[in-house]
Design an enzyme around this catalytic site. Sequence first.
Site, PDB file in Angstrom:
ATOM      1  N   SER A 138     -13.596  -1.433   2.128  1.00 34.00           N
ATOM      2  CA  SER A 138     -13.389  -2.263   3.304  1.00 34.00           C
ATOM      3  C   SER A 138     -12.526  -1.521   4.307  1.00 34.00           C
ATOM      4  O   SER A 138     -11.676  -0.705   3.932  1.00 34.00           O
ATOM      5  CB  SER A 138     -12.701  -3.570   2.904  1.00 34.00           C
ATOM      6  N   TYR A 151      -5.942  -8.826  -1.251  1.00 32.51           N
ATOM      7  CA  TYR A 151      -7.201  -8.100  -1.023  1.00 32.51           C
ATOM      8  C   TYR A 151      -6.933  -6.717  -0.440  1.00 32.51           C
ATOM      9  O   TYR A 151      -7.488  -5.715  -0.913  1.00 32.51           O
ATOM     10  CB  TYR A 151      -8.080  -8.910  -0.074  1.00 32.51           C
TER      11      TYR A 151
END
Length: 343
Positions: A138, A151
């Site tokens: 990501s 995250y």
Amino acid sequence: MPQTVVITGASAGIGRATARLYGTRGADVVLIARGRAGLDAAAQEVEALGGRALVQVADIADTRQVEAAADAAEQTFGPLDVWINCAFSSVFAPFEQITPEEYERATRVTYLGFVNGTRAALTRMLPRDHGTIVQVGSALGERAIPLQSAYCGAKHAVNGFTSSLRTELLHRGSRVRVTVAQMPAVNTPQFSWVLSRLSRHPQPVPPIYQPEVAARGVAHAADHPGRKQRYIGASTLATVWANRLAPALLDRYLARTGFDSQQTGRRLPTGVSNLFEPLDRTEGGDQGDRGAHGVFDDRAHGRSAEAALARHPALVASAFALGAAGAVTARAALHRRGRPDAA
């Protein structure tokens, strides 16, 4: 011979879209996730598109379950060619509002789940000196944002782990490859089922891309694993460069805008979370399938010009060559007119 491809987190989102893509290729696709309903639906899609599917209900945070799924994959389809780590879980909340148990669970899935999947793949690939591992990363693994500390921390850890592993494979001269596909904001169901303590419904920070854009990026990374990582979507590349060039300025910008930009104007339904258990049933008690897409179809892009160019480097090279030739021609014309440029 069809490829044997393992996908974790295959029941929804990017994993689901990637499974469909490999189905169109006629691959043997092993689908791993916790939710049976989503896995069964994904398997039907893969087979309808021309591939073969094997469903494996497993929690990737549990090493033994991952190993058992890998064993079943090889017993059914033979040696593994590609292993794609995609599963994750998360919490949307300021750090002090996340319990230790929640933080540990998100980290075990989103980071250690990738470690477990990578270990299972390497155990089978290294003796054959063949195979590719793709980590679905990501932009937030390069540039952290508020409200997603669990995250972001896990995705940063995946980057560090993968870089270390890559050097070890290079040291031994292995032909097993590992690469990272760094993702932009994607319209997946996670924003409707993630554990959230925000007052409003979470949303990805625009621009938002459809899962199919991400899936094409994952498959391209698997097909061309020589690069350390690939950035999917222009926004991912922009985020990386902004963080490298002006990290302190970006900190202040995110502190000012990062809370509101990750929330819609709608309230989030209470009691909905897949952190500890899969959301595999509807309120009526019937098994439910969440699919690949989230609730932001009206705002999500189905194409990425940057990703498309990355899949066709020859076109990019040709464009640069034509541009350079044009510049040389223009400069020569200026000189002939007696007006040389300053360069």
